[in-house]
Design a protein around this motif. Structure first.
Motif, PDB file in Angstrom:
ATOM      1  N   GLY A   1       0.820  -1.210   0.000  1.00 40.69           N
ATOM      2  CA  GLY A   1       0.000   0.000   0.000  1.00 40.69           C
ATOM      3  C   GLY A   1       0.849   1.253   0.000  1.00 40.69           C
ATOM      4  O   GLY A   1       2.071   1.188   0.115  1.00 40.69           O
ATOM      5  N   PRO A   2       0.193   2.425  -0.117  1.00 36.29           N
ATOM      6  CA  PRO A   2       0.905   3.692  -0.267  1.00 36.29           C
ATOM      7  C   PRO A   2       1.420   4.246   1.059  1.00 36.29           C
ATOM      8  O   PRO A   2       2.161   5.231   1.057  1.00 36.29           O
ATOM      9  CB  PRO A   2      -0.163   4.615  -0.846  1.00 36.29           C
ATOM     10  N   GLY A   3       1.019   3.663   2.156  1.00 36.29           N
ATOM     11  CA  GLY A   3       1.428   4.182   3.456  1.00 36.29           C
ATOM     12  C   GLY A   3       0.429   5.191   3.992  1.00 36.29           C
ATOM     13  O   GLY A   3      -0.532   5.578   3.314  1.00 36.29           O
ATOM     14  N   LEU A   4       0.668   5.594   5.244  1.00 31.90           N
ATOM     15  CA  LEU A   4      -0.294   6.392   5.999  1.00 31.90           C
ATOM     16  C   LEU A   4      -0.663   7.710   5.304  1.00 31.90           C
ATOM     17  O   LEU A   4      -1.831   7.975   5.000  1.00 31.90           O
ATOM     18  CB  LEU A   4       0.279   6.684   7.391  1.00 31.90           C
ATOM     19  N   GLU A   5       0.326   8.540   5.033  1.00 40.25           N
ATOM     20  CA  GLU A   5       0.050   9.904   4.593  1.00 40.25           C
ATOM     21  C   GLU A   5      -0.631   9.938   3.217  1.00 40.25           C
ATOM     22  O   GLU A   5      -1.695  10.533   3.035  1.00 40.25           O
ATOM     23  CB  GLU A   5       1.361  10.703   4.548  1.00 40.25           C
ATOM     24  N   LYS A   6      -0.001   9.239   2.290  1.00 34.47           N
ATOM     25  CA  LYS A   6      -0.522   9.229   0.930  1.00 34.47           C
ATOM     26  C   LYS A   6      -1.892   8.537   0.875  1.00 34.47           C
ATOM     27  O   LYS A   6      -2.810   8.981   0.162  1.00 34.47           O
ATOM     28  CB  LYS A   6       0.478   8.509   0.022  1.00 34.47           C
ATOM     29  N   GLY A   7      -2.017   7.484   1.643  1.00 30.53           N
ATOM     30  CA  GLY A   7      -3.266   6.717   1.634  1.00 30.53           C
ATOM     31  C   GLY A   7      -4.429   7.538   2.171  1.00 30.53           C
ATOM     32  O   GLY A   7      -5.530   7.554   1.598  1.00 30.53           O
ATOM     33  N   LEU A   8      -4.181   8.221   3.274  1.00 31.19           N
ATOM     34  CA  LEU A   8      -5.268   9.009   3.870  1.00 31.19           C
ATOM     35  C   LEU A   8      -5.712  10.135   2.939  1.00 31.19           C
ATOM     36  O   LEU A   8      -6.892  10.479   2.885  1.00 31.19           O
ATOM     37  CB  LEU A   8      -4.831   9.576   5.230  1.00 31.19           C
ATOM     38  N   LYS A   9      -4.746  10.697   2.208  1.00 32.55           N
ATOM     39  CA  LYS A   9      -5.111  11.756   1.254  1.00 32.55           C
ATOM     40  C   LYS A   9      -6.096  11.238   0.216  1.00 32.55           C
ATOM     41  O   LYS A   9      -7.057  11.925  -0.160  1.00 32.55           O
ATOM     42  CB  LYS A   9      -3.855  12.289   0.560  1.00 32.55           C
ATOM     43  N   ILE A  10      -5.817  10.059  -0.264  1.00 36.48           N
ATOM     44  CA  ILE A  10      -6.709   9.471  -1.278  1.00 36.48           C
ATOM     45  C   ILE A  10      -8.091   9.194  -0.687  1.00 36.48           C
ATOM     46  O   ILE A  10      -9.121   9.439  -1.309  1.00 36.48           O
ATOM     47  CB  ILE A  10      -6.073   8.196  -1.870  1.00 36.48           C
ATOM     48  N   LEU A  11      -8.106   8.699   0.544  1.00 34.77           N
ATOM     49  CA  LEU A  11      -9.403   8.428   1.183  1.00 34.77           C
ATOM     50  C   LEU A  11     -10.163   9.742   1.436  1.00 34.77           C
ATOM     51  O   LEU A  11     -11.400   9.796   1.334  1.00 34.77           O
ATOM     52  CB  LEU A  11      -9.210   7.637   2.479  1.00 34.77           C
ATOM     53  N   GLN A  12      -9.417  10.797   1.769  1.00 32.62           N
ATOM     54  CA  GLN A  12     -10.075  12.105   1.946  1.00 32.62           C
ATOM     55  C   GLN A  12     -10.720  12.543   0.626  1.00 32.62           C
ATOM     56  O   GLN A  12     -11.821  13.105   0.617  1.00 32.62           O
ATOM     57  CB  GLN A  12      -9.046  13.147   2.418  1.00 32.62           C
ATOM     58  N   LYS A  13     -10.035  12.244  -0.448  1.00 30.93           N
ATOM     59  CA  LYS A  13     -10.577  12.617  -1.756  1.00 30.93           C
ATOM     60  C   LYS A  13     -11.867  11.844  -2.048  1.00 30.93           C
ATOM     61  O   LYS A  13     -12.799  12.390  -2.659  1.00 30.93           O
ATOM     62  CB  LYS A  13      -9.537  12.323  -2.844  1.00 30.93           C
ATOM     63  N   VAL A  14     -11.920  10.598  -1.612  1.00 26.86           N
ATOM     64  CA  VAL A  14     -13.161   9.822  -1.760  1.00 26.86           C
ATOM     65  C   VAL A  14     -14.302  10.518  -1.018  1.00 26.86           C
ATOM     66  O   VAL A  14     -15.417  10.661  -1.534  1.00 26.86           O
ATOM     67  CB  VAL A  14     -12.978   8.384  -1.225  1.00 26.86           C
ATOM     68  N   LYS A  15     -14.003  10.944   0.210  1.00 28.15           N
ATOM     69  CA  LYS A  15     -15.025  11.634   0.996  1.00 28.15           C
ATOM     70  C   LYS A  15     -15.475  12.926   0.317  1.00 28.15           C
ATOM     71  O   LYS A  15     -16.674  13.217   0.209  1.00 28.15           O
ATOM     72  CB  LYS A  15     -14.499  11.964   2.395  1.00 28.15           C
ATOM     73  N   ASP A  16     -14.485  13.698  -0.140  1.00 32.93           N
ATOM     74  CA  ASP A  16     -14.802  14.984  -0.758  1.00 32.93           C
ATOM     75  C   ASP A  16     -15.592  14.793  -2.053  1.00 32.93           C
ATOM     76  O   ASP A  16     -16.503  15.562  -2.355  1.00 32.93           O
ATOM     77  CB  ASP A  16     -13.506  15.747  -1.063  1.00 32.93           C
ATOM     78  N   THR A  17     -15.225  13.784  -2.802  1.00 31.70           N
ATOM     79  CA  THR A  17     -15.833  13.585  -4.115  1.00 31.70           C
ATOM     80  C   THR A  17     -17.232  12.974  -4.030  1.00 31.70           C
ATOM     81  O   THR A  17     -18.156  13.389  -4.733  1.00 31.70           O
ATOM     82  CB  THR A  17     -14.942  12.658  -4.973  1.00 31.70           C
ATOM     83  N   PHE A  18     -17.383  11.980  -3.175  1.00 31.73           N
ATOM     84  CA  PHE A  18     -18.641  11.214  -3.178  1.00 31.73           C
ATOM     85  C   PHE A  18     -19.488  11.391  -1.919  1.00 31.73           C
ATOM     86  O   PHE A  18     -20.620  10.909  -1.859  1.00 31.73           O
ATOM     87  CB  PHE A  18     -18.353   9.732  -3.383  1.00 31.73           C
TER      88      PHE A  18
END
Lengths: 278, 278, 278, 278
Positions: free
Chosen positions: D56-73
């Motif tokens: 996986g991408p690790g903590l920082e990068k991974g959480l950013k992507i998950l935040q984008k999921v929240k923001d987008t959907f």
């Protein structure tokens, strides 16, 4: 496809009176729900935990009572069998002859019951993988009999504990025969007498039944008694007859919902209507 | 205390010739190691995975061959039994009657063998806790027979896998009867034919045997054959006869080392010397 | 071959006083029996069943006490580790760093401890086959560290029950690393507090130990305490220190008897003498 | 009662592109079926069988992507966590923090995630009885957090085999918290790489899902991927995204049928709508 069928009755034949009374009530329930019914009660229980436990009326007397069930209610009947020498006598009365789980690998017994031409219900040994049931099937079909039912009644999972592996229902169905789920034996706690309330965990009967039907089965096997507290065998694990209809209502509703989604061909449970009344 | 005893022989009687040849060699080994010996071979195997598998010579012919072993070598003999109707005939010849693991809960069979007065070796069902063997004991002693052996031959541990729980040896010994360890059946892999080399994991026989003896047992049960590759049953799990003496040497050395440390009273394996020669 | 080694001590560091007292006695026993010794006590227990349970003195204070054991008695020391961030600090003091069974698949932790270059003792997860320990080995050796011990401490066998599969000792030894048997954790009964006497079945410690040594191990792991009743962790499963010498005498005698018969090359437990005193 | 909820997404975050694409499709399905949705994808997999496997991408990068999921959907998101030090950072983004099964007994981790006040999903250890989840609950509620989910993902049943014990769903529900069934991990075959098609038995996903919903659960946990063959983790066990809607249709229909019959109070899966969008 065929509707969900029911095999039900008291664990062991206690008296003609109780058997007839139970059969009448079970039949009324099955009729209301339009479920094909096979009445179950054993003439002999040969693997009880004590030699002093009630074992049933024996072959001759037991079969007479089961014949009376057929004559009175026009429903097919089932008993298990523990001795290959009993096979021919059983075939005179029983519509379905059941091979107990502990005996599901016994060649002599399987061959003897197979030769009767009757429907044979083989319970999966608690010590067997579902795929191993192919060996029992081969022994039966080798005698020219392919009217076979396969019953899941729990698998050994650590001492004194049986588990129902829902995968087994599919694996056995893929062997090409109708599959039956018996939740009432799966919840027995071995090492505790079946007359001790701690000998069974009845609170799981409803959930396991619903789960199995949703996974996909052809029939349910439910041991039930009008007066569990006074029952002479498996008091701790039988479903009170008073709860049977509610259980079956839930089961039937799930079955009707999912059967159209199941990929396997619905051969159903043979044409039991033809066995009744003999 | 009594010395470590040995129950050994081929799984099933294939021919008088093989049986006598094996008995002679096993006896020579037991004599060299000063181990009490019971010769084992079955007249019928009733739970093979196929009806086409060799099942043995049957009751009459098989017992005759076992009688010849007794007459020729003066050693007690054992076979398992699957049908209560065979009990009396068995008692004419056998010194020890063995109840197979799958049948260890069958009341009719246990009562029938108990009544013969012979030593009864009950194998613990793969689906039973060791403490549950009390139920088999009660059925036998209830007939006035307390000459009982209890054998550990593996417990179901996930599909197609048996495990030897060393705690069971102590639990069963605490029930008050001599305990036997059968490593050769414990390493069978169910679901694979016993004629397929993958059907057994022989590399564990030595380790399990040493472990069991160190935990504390009264006897070893070893199925062995002079030509495993050509054997008609359990080829995949029997110990090659050529390795038996080395196995027993290790076992006996451990036994002599630890028996003095064991807290339980050493009643030993009864006085088998008296059974031989009849 | 190398002699049977011993890893022993109290489950968790309760106080400097108890640790030193126990280390002194354990060392005296090991010296009398000429067994290589590694002293074990944990600075933190992170998987106790309650957050209120005593968890140990923590990293800094715990390591100081273990350093004192090394300085005082000249013996190598071991603790388990639950957090990869602790690895470097651990390596300052510990000779053997232990990965707990529940964490035996955690990549980050395995890599961190591997990089210290210390001997790593990985306990086999209760949910793993012995052969799966190859994955832990690969993670450690991939960091250039091949000083690995593999410990069997029981496998999940039905709810609240662990079983010792003696086959695992051979399977793990065949992976190429010394194998340790931990009978004191194998007899823990999960779901019961370790402060409750029913939380362990100490009556099986002797039998399992003898069995494992006879099957073939390189070392024993024995949690022991001078006052089990008053112990703050695993009171129900630790061996009373008063019984340790008798247990080890039996084990060592069996080990000396069977080691010459074992087919595997005896690489032993590395040269621990060199680790002591740092 | 609350409707059946869904936790779904790819095992691990492979790229922002795949995550967003999957989230979009999963959301569309959940919307069509009116199922509350939590999107799942892990920033780190710490228990893969090889250190070389993609983690996986690790903590920082991974959480950013998950935040984008929240923001987008506008949907809540979940990841598991393996290191207590990550808890605070996780709480910045995640709506549900998941404790992996192997770590379900680790006190430090449970306390750290509890203190975030987020919803905590604890997966039942493969080595735990369902009732033992009370210990995890106590550790979390002891920190003042009682927003807990309990997930069944299979129990160890012999080497390399997990079984779903349907009784556990009821036992855990009776502990007072919503229960989630994860069939996609239950069908993993350990000891085989998850990139090997033999590493999972996907043919059981539909049956286990239906069975669990019929027994009674509050949510399903389904790992799914738009291109399983090319997935970097758990390719062998994830459900192809193309089959998700059909699976959920069957599940939802059963759920609606049986929920009114269930005796327990339907507290549902908390009000996830409120977590989304933060």
């Amino acid at each position: 496809g065929h509707p969900l069928a029911l095999i039900a009755g008291p664990c062991v034949i206690e008296s003609e009176d109780i058997v007839l009374k139970t059969a009448e009530q079970v039949k009324a329930i099955a009729d209301r729900l339009d479920m094909p019914l096979i009445f179950k009660s054993s003439y002999l229980k040969d693997n009880r935990s004590s030699a002093e436990s009630y074992q049933g009326p024996g072959l001759e007397k037991g079969l007479k009572i089961l014949q009376k069930v057929k004559d009175t209610f026009g429903i097919p009947v089932l008993s298990d069998i523990h001795d290959a020498h009993d096979a021919e006598a059983c075939a005179e009365v029983l519509d379905v002859i059941q091979v107990p789980a502990f005996l599901s690998m016994q060649t002599t017994l399987l061959l003897a019951v197979a030769r009767t031409g009757k429907v044979i219900n083989v319970k999966k040994g608690q010590f067997l993988a579902a795929s191993d049931m192919q060996t029992a099937i081969n022994k039966i079909t080798g005698q020219g009999n392919d009217r076979i039912l396969l019953t899941e009644r729990g698998t050994f999972f650590g001492y004194h504990n049986l588990i129902v592996d829902m995968r087994n229902l599919k694996i056995m169905r893929d062997l090409g025969y109708p599959v039956v789920l018996d939740p009432t034996h799966a919840i027995r706690k071995y090492g505790v007498s079946s007359s001790d309330p701690r000998g069974g965990a009845k609170e799981f009967i409803f959930g396991l039944t619903r789960a199995g039907v949703a996974a996909g089965v052809d029939a349910l096997f439910i041991e039930t008694h009008p007066d569990c507290d006074g029952a002479l065998c498996d008091a701790a694990s039988m479903l009170p007859l008073q709860k049977l209809e509610e259980l079956l209502k839930q089961a039937k509703a799930i079955d009707e919902l999912i059967k159209p989604h199941l990929p396997f061909d619905e051969t159903g449970l043979y044409d039991y209507k033809n066995y009744s009344g003999k």
